[in-house]
Enzyme design. Structure first.
Site, PDB file in Angstrom:
ATOM      1  N   GLU A  41       0.875  -1.161   0.000  1.00  0.00           N
ATOM      2  CA  GLU A  41       0.000   0.000   0.000  1.00  0.00           C
ATOM      3  C   GLU A  41       0.921   1.222   0.000  1.00  0.00           C
ATOM      4  O   GLU A  41       1.820   1.310   0.850  1.00  0.00           O
ATOM      5  CB  GLU A  41      -0.872  -0.004   1.263  1.00  0.00           C
ATOM      6  N   ARG A 266       5.169 -12.500   9.875  1.00  0.00           N
ATOM      7  CA  ARG A 266       5.812 -11.196   9.681  1.00  0.00           C
ATOM      8  C   ARG A 266       7.201 -11.224  10.280  1.00  0.00           C
ATOM      9  O   ARG A 266       7.438 -11.895  11.287  1.00  0.00           O
ATOM     10  CB  ARG A 266       5.040 -10.107  10.435  1.00  0.00           C
ATOM     11  N   LYS A 276       4.660   1.005   9.358  1.00  0.00           N
ATOM     12  CA  LYS A 276       4.754   2.243   8.585  1.00  0.00           C
ATOM     13  C   LYS A 276       4.162   3.414   9.364  1.00  0.00           C
ATOM     14  O   LYS A 276       4.651   4.524   9.299  1.00  0.00           O
ATOM     15  CB  LYS A 276       4.029   2.074   7.241  1.00  0.00           C
TER      16      LYS A 276
HETATM   17  P1  ATP Z   1       2.925  -2.001   8.006  1.00  0.00           P
HETATM   18  O1  ATP Z   1       2.212  -2.697   9.122  1.00  0.00           O
HETATM   19  O2  ATP Z   1       4.360  -1.745   8.242  1.00  0.00           O
HETATM   20  O3  ATP Z   1       2.194  -0.777   7.559  1.00  0.00           O
HETATM   21  P2  ATP Z   1       1.659  -3.455   5.935  1.00  0.00           P
HETATM   22  O4  ATP Z   1       1.499  -4.918   6.036  1.00  0.00           O
HETATM   23  O5  ATP Z   1       0.485  -2.607   6.182  1.00  0.00           O
HETATM   24  O6  ATP Z   1       2.903  -3.023   6.790  1.00  0.00           O
HETATM   25  P3  ATP Z   1       1.716  -3.345   3.092  1.00  0.00           P
HETATM   26  O7  ATP Z   1       2.146  -2.234   2.216  1.00  0.00           O
HETATM   27  O8  ATP Z   1       0.274  -3.668   3.133  1.00  0.00           O
HETATM   28  O9  ATP Z   1       2.253  -3.037   4.543  1.00  0.00           O
HETATM   29  O10 ATP Z   1       2.570  -4.643   2.799  1.00  0.00           O
HETATM   30  C1  ATP Z   1       2.922  -5.141   1.540  1.00  0.00           C
HETATM   31  C2  ATP Z   1       3.318  -6.577   1.705  1.00  0.00           C
HETATM   32  O11 ATP Z   1       4.423  -6.709   2.582  1.00  0.00           O
HETATM   33  C3  ATP Z   1       2.174  -7.380   2.302  1.00  0.00           C
HETATM   34  O12 ATP Z   1       2.044  -8.582   1.598  1.00  0.00           O
HETATM   35  C4  ATP Z   1       2.596  -7.604   3.729  1.00  0.00           C
HETATM   36  O13 ATP Z   1       2.069  -8.763   4.222  1.00  0.00           O
HETATM   37  C5  ATP Z   1       4.124  -7.628   3.622  1.00  0.00           C
HETATM   38  N1  ATP Z   1       4.745  -7.210   4.870  1.00  0.00           N
HETATM   39  C6  ATP Z   1       4.555  -6.047   5.533  1.00  0.00           C
HETATM   40  N2  ATP Z   1       5.241  -6.038   6.689  1.00  0.00           N
HETATM   41  C7  ATP Z   1       5.895  -7.215   6.763  1.00  0.00           C
HETATM   42  C8  ATP Z   1       6.774  -7.816   7.724  1.00  0.00           C
HETATM   43  N3  ATP Z   1       7.109  -7.188   8.845  1.00  0.00           N
HETATM   44  N4  ATP Z   1       7.263  -9.045   7.458  1.00  0.00           N
HETATM   45  C9  ATP Z   1       6.929  -9.681   6.320  1.00  0.00           C
HETATM   46  N5  ATP Z   1       6.101  -9.187   5.394  1.00  0.00           N
HETATM   47  C10 ATP Z   1       5.595  -7.954   5.596  1.00  0.00           C
HETATM   48 MG    MG Z   2      -1.264  -2.042   5.591  1.00  0.00          MG
END
Ligand code: ATP
Ligand code: MG
Length: 566
Positions: A41, A266, A276
């Protein structure tokens, strides 16, 4: 916690996701296709956790001759920006992800998603609800209490179609109505309790501009976007496990292509925050210099700090994937970083906290060129010459007027080796009015050129140095962990994670002295400063004001622990 010792022992292993793909290839489930995607995102910069997902998705596609798309899940106009899109593209590319011509946006599918919502309404599977999103949330119930049905749940198809059309036309203010799926408000899975598909949001979108004032919820867009792109294995993190039944429901009701969702753990790292939202708040509050502050766990921060994509990839590969969330030691990431930098970095000499040394028996104005090895790990890196002259700098720490017992470096009357140069002996100390050592005087032994005495006499210590007349002045920044606690989220009552920020995470040193070969070093180039660690030229460095970031210190606690345990 996973330690490098455990990992060293284990060869790079298969994992449960790879096994699923192997099985699907065997049964020809997707006609031999492997098609994954990385779906960020664009609401912030990518961090090391995302690198794990990038490595997994692009890595599996590469291994099985498949494809991996880069797709922006940009369904939330209020939090998304082009700056984030640009940075994400740069970071995924830097990490080695190759999506070829398959760069997609969920917003490209807004027309299709709208049509699908209409389809659900027409088949009686969705309705327009006049409750505010807040009221919807209140009626949703809890894990122990069922939800309540919306009073608008049984509107006629015609009325629903008419209202949805008018929502799209902009007739209603934000939050006035939503479109909700008609599933089951008593489901034990909260995601299935008539979730919202569409909401009203009069906000410009970074790609679709003002075309829409209704936007699909992430959950309504994500699975269908995978379906449109004919993704075979939709790999995501564990928190989406409970959303899978909903994604499956949408796809089944719509009768469209069905990708297979697989969840993994994760990445969490000690002394590090990977969210983020929290990283954004550090940036917004000015607690770091920006998203690419070298202390940030963002890909751009790590890059500026001097990390290599190879080190990050090796780390991700060794961490692997599992079905339970845990925490990995930050030291493990640094272990892979040192391993990579050790192989590739040229060694140079730099003095961070200089002490002036005058060599009394050395001819004024004379210069010796000393030959130095560029990289003992790589013979092809060759040698270079370093100028030596009457006045040099050494580290303040390498001299003690009153040396403690175990101190073998320079002190009055003591002889040490200058790396690649001569033996010197300290003869006198000059102090200022405050009694601080300002300069020391030494003699050198010309017979020890290159660092060995012909009579076989030994010295207990070798120290680095830089010729004063030839030295380059530079700014050097040293870093410590950004947080003082292993788990930065663990805070005293009433405080937030910023209470755990390390006040010593950045130390800026000016007037550092570098050997002249570093004169042409371009931004992002990496070196080992002998005895001090790995350093990288900062992106803001200029020939008139060279700036270096310490990537990581040399001390490898892991190697030591490993040695002891053998
Ligand atoms: P955050 O919680 O940091 O905002 P998010 O999951 O909302 O992260 P996205 O942009 O939706 O961020 O993530 C893109 C991809 O990266 C998704 O498939 C998500 O599952 C993966 N991802 C995000 N954070 C992690 C992590 N800490 N470890 C492994 N994969 C991750
Ligand atoms: Mg997200």
């Amino acid at each position: 916690m996973t330690t490098p010792t455990e990992l060293e022992a284990a060869p790079v292993q298969s994992n449960f996701i790879r096994e699923i793909i192997l099985e699907d290839l065997k049964t020809n489930k997707y006609g031999g296709r492997v098609h994954t995607r990385f779906p960020p995102e664009p609401n912030g910069y990518l961090h090391i956790g995302h690198a794990k997902s990038i490595n997994l998705n692009f890595g599996l596609a590469e291994e099985f001759g498949g494809k991996c798309n880069l797709r922006f899940d940009d369904t939330n106009p209020s939090k998304e920006e082009t700056e984030y899109v640009d940075s994400i593209i740069e970071d995924v590319r830097w990490l080695g992800g190759d999506w070829e011509d398959r760069l997609f946006y969920a917003s490209d599918y807004f027309d299709q998603l709208y049509a699908w919502a209409v389809q659900l309404i027409k088949s009686g599977k969705a309705f327009v609800c006049d409750l505010s999103p807040e009221e919807v949330r209140k009626q949703r119930g809890t894990l122990t209490e069922p939800g309540q049905e919306s009073p608008y749940r049984n509107r006629s198809v015609d009325e629903n179609c008419d209202l949805f059309q008018r929502m799209k036309a902009g007739e209603f203010p934000d939050g006035a109505r939503t479109v909700r799926a008609k599933i089951d408000v008593t489901s034990p899975n909260l995601n299935m309790r008539d979730p919202i598909l569409y909401r009203i949001l009069h906000a410009g979108h970074h790609r679709t501009g003002n075309k829409w004032c209704i936007y699909p919820m992430y959950d309504f867009a994500h699975g269908q976007s995978d379906s449109i792109e004919r993704i075979t294995h939709s790999i995501c993190t564990l928190e989406f496990e409970d959303h899978r039944p909903l994604y499956d429901w949408y796809i089944e009701q719509l009768g469209i292509y069905h990708p297979q969702q697989i969840e993994f753990d994760r990445l969490n790292l000690t002394y590090t925050l990977l969210s983020k939202r929290k990283l954004l708040s550090l940036v917004q509050k000015g607690l770091v210099s920006g998203w690419d502050d070298p202390r940030m766990p963002t890909i751009s921060g790590l890059r500026r700090r001097g990390y290599t994509p190879e080190a990050i990839r090796n780390f991700c590969r060794r961490v692997g994937v599992s079905k339970t969330n845990g925490t990995t030691e930050l030291g493990l990431l640094e272990y892979f970083l040192r391993e990579d930098l050790n192989k590739r970095s040229h060694r140079v000499m730099a003095v961070l906290k200089p002490l002036r040394v005058v060599i009394d028996n050395y001819t004024e104005g004379h210069v010796d060129q000393m030959e130095a090895v560029n990289n003992p790990e790589d013979a092809s890196a060759g040698t270079r010459s370093i100028p030596f002259s009457k006045v040099i700098y050494i580290e303040q720490d390498d001299f003690r007027e009153d040396p403690p017992k175990q101190y073998f470096r320079l002190s009055p009357g003591r002889e040490v080796r200058l790396r690649y140069a001569f033996f010197i002996t300290c003869t006198s100390v000059i102090k200022n009015e405050k009694g601080e050592v300002e300069e020391i005087h030494c003699t050198y032994d010309p017979a020890t050129r290159g660092g060995n005495a012909p009579d076989g006499r030994k010295v207990k210590s070798t120290i680095h140095w830089v010729s004063a007349a030839h030295a380059l002045d530079a700014e050097v920044r040293l870093y410590e962990n950004l947080f003082t606690r292993e788990n930065p989220d663990e805070v005293p009552e009433g405080q937030d994670f910023t209470a755990n920020l390390n006040p010593n995470s950045l130390e800026v040193l000016n007037g550092c002295k570098l050997e002249p070969s570093l004169g042409g070093a371009s931004p992002a180039s990496r070196y080992q400063f002998e005895r001090l660690g790995y350093f990288c030229v900062d992106r803001d460095s200029t020939p008139g004001h060279p700036m270096f970031n310490r990537t990581v210190a040399l001390r490898d606690t892991w190697a030591k622990i490993e040695k002891k345990s053998k």
